[in-house]
Scaffold this motif. Structure first.
Motif, PDB file in Angstrom:
ATOM      1  N   THR A  64       0.850  -1.191   0.000  1.00  0.00           N
ATOM      2  CA  THR A  64       0.000   0.000   0.000  1.00  0.00           C
ATOM      3  C   THR A  64       0.883   1.238   0.000  1.00  0.00           C
ATOM      4  OG1 THR A  64      -0.133   0.184   2.411  1.00  0.00           O
ATOM      5  CG2 THR A  64      -1.738  -1.264   1.312  1.00  0.00           C
ATOM      6  N   LEU A  65       0.289   2.352  -0.368  1.00  0.00           N
ATOM      7  CA  LEU A  65       1.027   3.616  -0.400  1.00  0.00           C
ATOM      8  C   LEU A  65       1.549   3.962   0.992  1.00  0.00           C
ATOM      9  CD1 LEU A  65       1.793   5.859  -2.418  1.00  0.00           C
ATOM     10  CD2 LEU A  65      -0.271   7.078  -1.710  1.00  0.00           C
ATOM     11  N   HIS A  66       0.729   3.703   2.021  1.00  0.00           N
ATOM     12  CA  HIS A  66       1.141   3.995   3.395  1.00  0.00           C
ATOM     13  C   HIS A  66       2.332   3.133   3.818  1.00  0.00           C
ATOM     14  CE1 HIS A  66       1.023   3.109   7.756  1.00  0.00           C
ATOM     15  NE2 HIS A  66       0.794   4.407   7.864  1.00  0.00           N
ATOM     16  N   ASP A  67       2.293   1.840   3.503  1.00  0.00           N
ATOM     17  CA  ASP A  67       3.368   0.938   3.908  1.00  0.00           C
ATOM     18  C   ASP A  67       4.682   1.269   3.204  1.00  0.00           C
ATOM     19  OD1 ASP A  67       1.676  -0.397   5.608  1.00  0.00           O
ATOM     20  OD2 ASP A  67       1.122  -1.921   4.127  1.00  0.00           O
ATOM     21  N   ILE A  68       4.591   1.645   1.948  1.00  0.00           N
ATOM     22  CA  ILE A  68       5.792   2.008   1.204  1.00  0.00           C
ATOM     23  C   ILE A  68       6.445   3.243   1.812  1.00  0.00           C
ATOM     24  CG2 ILE A  68       6.607   2.942  -1.001  1.00  0.00           C
ATOM     25  CD1 ILE A  68       4.746   1.013  -2.417  1.00  0.00           C
ATOM     26  N   GLU A  69       5.657   4.253   2.156  1.00  0.00           N
ATOM     27  CA  GLU A  69       6.205   5.464   2.755  1.00  0.00           C
ATOM     28  C   GLU A  69       6.745   5.175   4.158  1.00  0.00           C
ATOM     29  OE1 GLU A  69       7.393   9.397   3.159  1.00  0.00           O
ATOM     30  OE2 GLU A  69       6.871   8.164   1.415  1.00  0.00           O
ATOM     31  N   PHE A  70       6.065   4.315   4.899  1.00  0.00           N
ATOM     32  CA  PHE A  70       6.538   3.932   6.234  1.00  0.00           C
ATOM     33  C   PHE A  70       7.903   3.259   6.147  1.00  0.00           C
ATOM     34  CE2 PHE A  70       6.838   0.843   9.721  1.00  0.00           C
ATOM     35  CZ  PHE A  70       6.643   1.670  10.825  1.00  0.00           C
ATOM     36  N   ASP A  71       8.062   2.310   5.223  1.00  0.00           N
ATOM     37  CA  ASP A  71       9.338   1.614   5.080  1.00  0.00           C
ATOM     38  C   ASP A  71      10.426   2.535   4.552  1.00  0.00           C
ATOM     39  OD1 ASP A  71       8.243  -0.650   6.071  1.00  0.00           O
ATOM     40  OD2 ASP A  71       8.449  -1.866   4.257  1.00  0.00           O
ATOM     41  N   ARG A  72      10.060   3.456   3.691  1.00  0.00           N
ATOM     42  CA  ARG A  72      11.052   4.419   3.183  1.00  0.00           C
ATOM     43  C   ARG A  72      11.650   5.224   4.336  1.00  0.00           C
ATOM     44  NH1 ARG A  72      12.282   9.413   1.562  1.00  0.00           N
ATOM     45  NH2 ARG A  72      10.483  10.268   2.661  1.00  0.00           N
ATOM     46  N   ASN A  73      10.801   5.668   5.252  1.00  0.00           N
ATOM     47  CA  ASN A  73      11.281   6.436   6.399  1.00  0.00           C
ATOM     48  C   ASN A  73      12.117   5.579   7.339  1.00  0.00           C
ATOM     49  OD1 ASN A  73      10.089   8.902   5.681  1.00  0.00           O
ATOM     50  ND2 ASN A  73       8.125   8.307   6.565  1.00  0.00           N
ATOM     51  N   ARG A  74      11.755   4.305   7.491  1.00  0.00           N
ATOM     52  CA  ARG A  74      12.531   3.419   8.357  1.00  0.00           C
ATOM     53  C   ARG A  74      13.932   3.177   7.789  1.00  0.00           C
ATOM     54  NH1 ARG A  74      11.062   1.129  12.669  1.00  0.00           N
ATOM     55  NH2 ARG A  74      12.758  -0.363  12.439  1.00  0.00           N
ATOM     56  N   VAL A  75      14.034   2.942   6.503  1.00  0.00           N
ATOM     57  CA  VAL A  75      15.347   2.728   5.880  1.00  0.00           C
ATOM     58  C   VAL A  75      16.183   4.009   5.972  1.00  0.00           C
ATOM     59  CG1 VAL A  75      16.537   2.214   3.714  1.00  0.00           C
ATOM     60  CG2 VAL A  75      14.487   0.931   4.344  1.00  0.00           C
ATOM     61  N   TYR A  76      15.549   5.144   5.752  1.00  0.00           N
ATOM     62  CA  TYR A  76      16.277   6.421   5.831  1.00  0.00           C
ATOM     63  C   TYR A  76      16.778   6.679   7.254  1.00  0.00           C
ATOM     64  CZ  TYR A  76      17.420  11.295   4.892  1.00  0.00           C
ATOM     65  OH  TYR A  76      18.077  12.475   4.751  1.00  0.00           O
ATOM     66  N   SER A  77      16.007   6.233   8.263  1.00  0.00           N
ATOM     67  CA  SER A  77      16.379   6.482   9.656  1.00  0.00           C
ATOM     68  C   SER A  77      17.604   5.676  10.096  1.00  0.00           C
ATOM     69  CB  SER A  77      15.197   6.172  10.585  1.00  0.00           C
ATOM     70  OG  SER A  77      14.922   4.781  10.627  1.00  0.00           O
ATOM     71  N   LEU A  78      18.059   4.736   9.284  1.00  0.00           N
ATOM     72  CA  LEU A  78      19.297   4.026   9.590  1.00  0.00           C
ATOM     73  C   LEU A  78      20.489   4.980   9.648  1.00  0.00           C
ATOM     74  CD1 LEU A  78      18.939   0.831   7.340  1.00  0.00           C
ATOM     75  CD2 LEU A  78      19.021   0.878   9.849  1.00  0.00           C
ATOM     76  N   GLY A  79      20.385   6.114   8.961  1.00  0.00           N
ATOM     77  CA  GLY A  79      21.476   7.076   8.933  1.00  0.00           C
ATOM     78  C   GLY A  79      22.606   6.696   7.993  1.00  0.00           C
ATOM     79  N   LEU A  80      22.353   5.725   7.101  1.00  0.00           N
ATOM     80  CA  LEU A  80      23.394   5.247   6.189  1.00  0.00           C
ATOM     81  C   LEU A  80      23.270   5.830   4.791  1.00  0.00           C
ATOM     82  CD1 LEU A  80      23.315   1.445   7.139  1.00  0.00           C
ATOM     83  CD2 LEU A  80      24.750   3.249   8.110  1.00  0.00           C
ATOM     84  N   PHE A  81      22.151   6.491   4.506  1.00  0.00           N
ATOM     85  CA  PHE A  81      21.879   6.923   3.136  1.00  0.00           C
ATOM     86  C   PHE A  81      21.480   8.399   3.091  1.00  0.00           C
ATOM     87  CE2 PHE A  81      20.348   2.490   3.718  1.00  0.00           C
ATOM     88  CZ  PHE A  81      21.362   1.846   3.008  1.00  0.00           C
ATOM     89  N   THR A  82      21.856   9.042   1.997  1.00  0.00           N
ATOM     90  CA  THR A  82      21.435  10.424   1.772  1.00  0.00           C
ATOM     91  C   THR A  82      20.101  10.490   1.035  1.00  0.00           C
ATOM     92  OG1 THR A  82      22.673  10.500  -0.326  1.00  0.00           O
ATOM     93  CG2 THR A  82      23.820  11.222   1.674  1.00  0.00           C
ATOM     94  N   ARG A  83      19.715   9.391   0.402  1.00  0.00           N
ATOM     95  CA  ARG A  83      18.445   9.343  -0.333  1.00  0.00           C
ATOM     96  C   ARG A  83      17.902   7.925  -0.315  1.00  0.00           C
ATOM     97  NH1 ARG A  83      17.267   7.487  -5.057  1.00  0.00           N
ATOM     98  NH2 ARG A  83      19.467   7.279  -5.637  1.00  0.00           N
ATOM     99  N   VAL A  84      16.577   7.804  -0.123  1.00  0.00           N
ATOM    100  CA  VAL A  84      15.900   6.510  -0.166  1.00  0.00           C
ATOM    101  C   VAL A  84      14.607   6.670  -0.956  1.00  0.00           C
ATOM    102  CG1 VAL A  84      14.818   4.654   1.143  1.00  0.00           C
ATOM    103  CG2 VAL A  84      16.837   5.809   2.077  1.00  0.00           C
ATOM    104  N   ASP A  85      14.467   5.924  -2.038  1.00  0.00           N
ATOM    105  CA  ASP A  85      13.240   5.912  -2.831  1.00  0.00           C
ATOM    106  C   ASP A  85      12.762   4.465  -2.951  1.00  0.00           C
ATOM    107  OD1 ASP A  85      13.109   8.688  -3.439  1.00  0.00           O
ATOM    108  OD2 ASP A  85      14.682   8.408  -4.932  1.00  0.00           O
ATOM    109  N   ILE A  86      11.460   4.259  -2.774  1.00  0.00           N
ATOM    110  CA  ILE A  86      10.867   2.934  -2.934  1.00  0.00           C
ATOM    111  C   ILE A  86       9.706   3.034  -3.905  1.00  0.00           C
ATOM    112  CG2 ILE A  86       9.730   1.005  -1.768  1.00  0.00           C
ATOM    113  CD1 ILE A  86      11.090   1.758   0.790  1.00  0.00           C
ATOM    114  N   PHE A  87       9.728   2.195  -4.926  1.00  0.00           N
ATOM    115  CA  PHE A  87       8.642   2.235  -5.905  1.00  0.00           C
ATOM    116  C   PHE A  87       8.287   0.830  -6.371  1.00  0.00           C
ATOM    117  CE2 PHE A  87      12.690   3.152  -7.938  1.00  0.00           C
ATOM    118  CZ  PHE A  87      12.725   2.287  -9.027  1.00  0.00           C
ATOM    119  N   PHE A  88       7.069   0.704  -6.835  1.00  0.00           N
ATOM    120  CA  PHE A  88       6.492  -0.574  -7.268  1.00  0.00           C
ATOM    121  C   PHE A  88       6.588  -0.664  -8.783  1.00  0.00           C
ATOM    122  CE2 PHE A  88       3.084  -3.624  -8.058  1.00  0.00           C
ATOM    123  CZ  PHE A  88       3.230  -4.525  -7.023  1.00  0.00           C
TER     124      PHE A  88
END
Length: 224
Positions: A64-88
């Protein structure tokens, strides 16, 4: 005159209607479909498992759109990346969830300087070095050395998943410092002296889910 004005208003209204989108933007519950495969790209150093571990979406999940945005924020919060994009993406009859990341610089020098107790007569200076993604496993290593007033040495290490099968995490810290005595009364009686502080601190824990974990912290300190 009224006829001309009415025609003008009607024309503007028709133009505005023609510029409206055919449909409203999808809501947070909008579903792209069931995920067949998840692919991580752009992770030149970071292991794919580090990214997937932070995501709630798995193969077989509904994206779902909500789950994709939720996971994008979780991956970004690792502090390892300057950019995180998730798409279907639908390709050859398969539903792919693609995680596209850009890695940040992981080795960071840290200058250390200042004045103990805010006193210009008590300067300290030194530096540290942080590796924010050792071995590409999100392990952290930090070492520092400080000279001047109250010199010190320290070494810190953490691993968010030291045991993959049981999902255990670990962190440990070793430090030494030499602290100048602050008691004016004792100094008047016996003269100035230094305390030597030795510290060992470790934490071992288990992660039950992305929301729940439990750990035990053990420390030992010697003051000589």
């Amino acid at each position: 005159m009224r006829l001309c004005l009415s025609i003008l208003i009607f024309g503007l209204a028709a133009t505005a209607l023609s510029q409206q989108p055919d449909s409203l933007p999808p809501g947070p519950d909008f579903s792209y479909g069931i995920i067949d495969t998840i692919i991580v790209i752009g992770n030149n150093k970071t292991k794919e498992a580090v990214v997937l571990r932070e995501m709630t979406l798995k193969p077989g999940s509904e994206a779902t759109l909500h789950d994709i945005e939720f996971d994008r924020n979780r991956v970004y919060s690792l502090g390892l990346f300057t950019r995180v994009d998730i798409f279907f993406q639908l390709l050859d009859g398969q539903n792919y969830l693609i995680v596209d990341v850009s890695e940040r610089w992981y080795i960071i020098p840290v200058p250390l300087f200042g004045f103990r107790d805010g006193d210009p007569k008590k300067p300290y200076f030194g530096g540290g070095l942080l590796h924010n993604n050792f071995r590409g496993l999100n392990q952290k290593i930090f070492g520092s050395i400080v000279f001047g007033y109250n010199p010190s040495l320290s070494l810190f290490f953490s691993d968010p998943q030291i045991d993959h099968e049981h999902d255990l995490y670990f962190s440990g810290n070793l430090s030494f410092s030499r602290i100048r005595n602050k008691s004016e009364v004792e100094s008047a009686l016996t003269g100035d002296f230094d305390e030597r502080h030795y510290d060992i601190n470790t934490t071992l824990g288990k992660r039950f889910s992305i929301y729940e974990s439990a750990g035990i912290n053990v420390g030992f300190r010697v003051v000589d």
